[in-house]
Every structure is written in structure tokens, then in C-alpha cells.
Design an enzyme around this catalytic site. Sequence first.
Site, short mmCIF file in Angstrom:
data_model
loop_
_atom_site.label_atom_id
_atom_site.label_comp_id
_atom_site.label_asym_id
_atom_site.label_seq_id
_atom_site.Cartn_x
_atom_site.Cartn_y
_atom_site.Cartn_z
N ASN A 36 0.73 -1.25 -0.08
CA ASN A 36 0.04 0.03 -0.03
C ASN A 36 0.91 1.38 -0.06
O ASN A 36 1.94 1.52 0.73
CB ASN A 36 -0.87 -0.16 1.20
CG ASN A 36 -1.65 1.45 1.50
OD1 ASN A 36 -2.38 1.67 0.86
ND2 ASN A 36 -0.92 2.17 2.41
N GLU A 37 0.69 2.10 -0.84
CA GLU A 37 1.23 3.50 -0.92
C GLU A 37 2.57 3.04 -0.72
O GLU A 37 3.48 3.86 0.03
CB GLU A 37 0.67 4.39 0.16
CG GLU A 37 -0.73 4.87 0.06
CD GLU A 37 -1.10 6.15 0.69
OE1 GLU A 37 -0.47 6.58 1.62
OE2 GLU A 37 -2.38 6.71 0.60
N GLU A 87 -8.71 4.18 -1.94
CA GLU A 87 -8.96 5.30 -0.94
C GLU A 87 -9.35 6.32 -1.23
O GLU A 87 -8.70 7.02 -2.35
CB GLU A 87 -7.40 5.49 -0.25
CG GLU A 87 -7.17 4.26 0.84
CD GLU A 87 -5.84 4.32 1.52
OE1 GLU A 87 -5.83 5.48 2.07
OE2 GLU A 87 -5.21 3.51 1.73
#
Length: 497
Positions: A172-173, A304
Site C-alpha cells: 500500500n502506498e 482510498e
Amino acid sequence: MARLKINKQKKLSKINAEIYGHFSEHLGRCIYEGIYVGENSPIPNVNGMRCDVVEALKHIKVPVLRWPGGCFADEYHWKDGIGAKENRKKIINTHWGGVVEDNSFGTHEYFELCKQLGCKTYVNGNLGSGTVQEMSEWVEYMTFEGVSPMAQLRTENGSEKAWTVDYFGVGNENWGCGGNMNPDFYANEYRRYQTYVRNYNSEKPISKICCGANVDDYEWTEEVLKTCFNHSPAFLHGFMDGLSLHYYVHPEGWEIKGSATDFDKETFYKTLYKALFIETLIKNHGLIMDKYDPEKKIGMIVDEWGTWYTVEEGTNPGFLYQQNTMRDALVAGLSLNIFNKHSDRVKMANLAQIVNVLQAVILTEGDKMVKTPTYHVFDLYKHHQDAVLLDSSIDTEEIGTYEWKIPNLTESVSINKNGVINITVTNLSADKSYEINTEIDEYENISAQILTNEMHAMNTFEKPDTVEIKEFNNFEKTQTGFKFNIPACSVVHFAVK
Ligand code: AHR
């Protein structure tokens, strides 16, 4: 009078139910208190999950739930969250408030929650600080049913049957909290890690999600796809099913953010203007994806999105707790209309976050629960899930303030398997209503519901029903369809048969 044109004959892409997805992270009071209170809590629960929250979420038909993060995911070691609760490791939640994470909600609890919600599963793996072996073993633990060390461990922990992992995020990210990587470095890591995300159940293959860009970082998208596709015949075989995109709306920018409840008209329009930018992002990232994947096999996964304001006064700044007003309802309504319209590429979206964090659909305080205006938008829009997008357009005029000009109306239209046409329209004006003439030809009946109020209106624990869905009857038949008057600051849903 504005014209809303619907071409019933022109069926476009399927609107994946997952576009109405949600996101739960070990952050603030999202999981603990918000969803999971433990079996011994005085708050009514089933296997530790709050009954009121689960019931409310079932009502809006949550189709998929992402877990355990977010930034938390790239520091999460799944073995900390299995086995007898008293033996589970207590760790520091370094990202979110530095509080103790006792791991009482782990893999088994997540699948229990998804079972209660009746939703698909989206597990986000740890690429930032975890090993390939750790990720690979987690997948084995969750999905392998034969004889193996991880299947044995799962059985010892009370679940003989394997679960279904519908989606798995490989980091993630990773351009930020997930390891601060360069795109080509991450892409090479993605190639390696995803290799060991095995599909043990060929009937229910796992959809693998690659970490995509932050906002308008088009270089990330280009470089990640280039490195992933270069020299890799494997990409044809379930190498990458989705590429994520994250976009948050901060009215006053990342540093200041701005208040969730105290804003003027200019900030109202600025927020909506910034929310509308998601369409530019989808188009531009989509163009890059088209170069590598012209058949649109790889879904854009907006896992998100939502508003991110300054935290409520007196709350832990690391908990990201904020209130939710009609302004958020409009952000939700316009964003979901955009996702519907781009459902040929956007295959999933996960609002951040489901309870007590950022643009939550539910807020809790002790045993009390409140449904936010955003919750009601998901209720109005749930009819689009798994329906087919119809070609439609609406006349708009420019509104807003000098710097923040936006269209007054947004819409999307779909037809479901029973032939019901669902239309959702947002009026983004703070103070002006509009006449809309809908061209739809013949129909037998219409029912409609509306969410409308003044832009600051919100639901509180003292007054939980200030903003709620009402029946809407302000429409009449015309020769070409029907016309209606849409009040200022509102979201309307029509079901036409
Ligand atoms: O949703 C809050 C945080 O925002 C997530 O953990 C992270 O992925 C993003 O930066």
C-alpha cells in the site's frame, strides 16, 4: 429547464458492485470500538462485532471491505493476530497515534466480520516491511485447504475450512508510508511478491492489486506499468488484476486541511471543485493504462477516496476522527456518479474509512451510533450495484465562486437485471433549485427518494436524524418522460420501471 437525456437502448459497462466498497484500517476507533468490541462487551455483539454497526452496514449492502490498512498494512505482521488472544503480541501502532495495538482483531476476526456483512474480502499485504515468505504464508493460511503447515496452523486456531480472498493488495502506498520506493523499484518488488501470491483454489482465483499512484503522479503509473510489463510474459496470467489510485479531498490543502463543519460558501464550492478532480485523474491515469492494457483487463481500484479534514477538537490527532455534513453527502454523490460513468475502467472503490475515521458512513460513541449523511448517499446509490450503465447526459450551468467554478448538476443512470432504471442526480448548488426535464420515453411507474438539507447539516449523537432520506414526490409526467424540481444541496434517486 435542464434536460436529462437517457438512452435506454445504449447499454455501456457493468457497474461492479465493488465500486460501492469500503475500507477498514487499524486506525483510531475504526476497528476497535467502531466495529469490534470483543465478546465480553456490554455493547450487543456477535462474536465481538457490534450488532448495530453490522446491521446498518448490511442495509447499504457493503460489497467488499479492505483490511488491515492503509499505512498500517505495510507494518502488519499477520502472525501477531492469530491464536489465543491472551498470547497475541501487543505492538505500537506507529502510524496512528502511537497507541497499543493488542492484535485482538486479526485474520479470523476479519473473515468473521465479512461473513456477518455478507461481503467480499480484500486483504492488503505487507510489502514494505514484510518478507516474500510472510506474504506467501499468509495467503496459504487463508486459502489453502489441503495438507500444509499453514493450513494446519489455521485448523489449530479453529478454522478447518479455508476462506476466500477475493482481492489481495501487494503493498500500500509504497511510494510513501509503504517504503518510500521509486516506481521501478516497487514494480520489481511487485513482480517478485505477486509470484508467491498463489492461487490455491482455481475456482476462486485471487485478484491481485498492484500499488498505483497518489493523486496525479502519472510518472508512477507509467513507470510501474512499464517495469511490470517489460520482459514479463507472466502478466497474461493473473499477474495484475488491478492498479490502485488514492485521492483525498483536503479543502485547504494537505497541511491545513480545513474544518469538517465550520466552512463558508467559498470553501463549500472549493471542496466540491476538488472532489470533481477525481474525474480528471481517472481519465489521465486511464489513458496510461490503455497503452499497456487496451482491453481494460486491469481494473482501476480507487481503494482510498473521500474528504480528509482537520480532526475534531479534543480528539487524538492520530485518530483522524471527523464529522460529516451535507457537503460530504454531495462529495459522495458526485464521486459515485463519476465512478459509475467510468465503470469500464474503475472496478472497485473503497471509501476511507468505514467507521469513525475520515469520511465515515458511521460514527460511534460508546454504545451510541450515528449514520452520517454519506451513509444515506450509499443507501440511495446501492441500486446501481451490478447494474449496467446507460448512456445519459444532463445540461449543466456553471456555479460556484470566482476561483471555484463547478457544474450545478451531476448524474448517472443504470438498468438492473429486472429492467428497473435507477437514476441518481446531485444538485451541487448551496442555495438554488433547478427544474429538470427527463427524457426517458415510456414507463409504468416511478418512485423517488431524496437527501437534502442546508450545507452544514449533520447528524450528531444528540440529534441523529437531522439528515435522513425522505420520500420525494415533486415530479410529474411529461410527453417525453417526467420533470422534477431538485432542491438546493441535494441527492435524489429515482427508480423507474
Ligand atoms: O486513510 C488514512 C491513510 O491515508 C491510509 O492509511 C494511507 O494509505 C493513506 O495515506
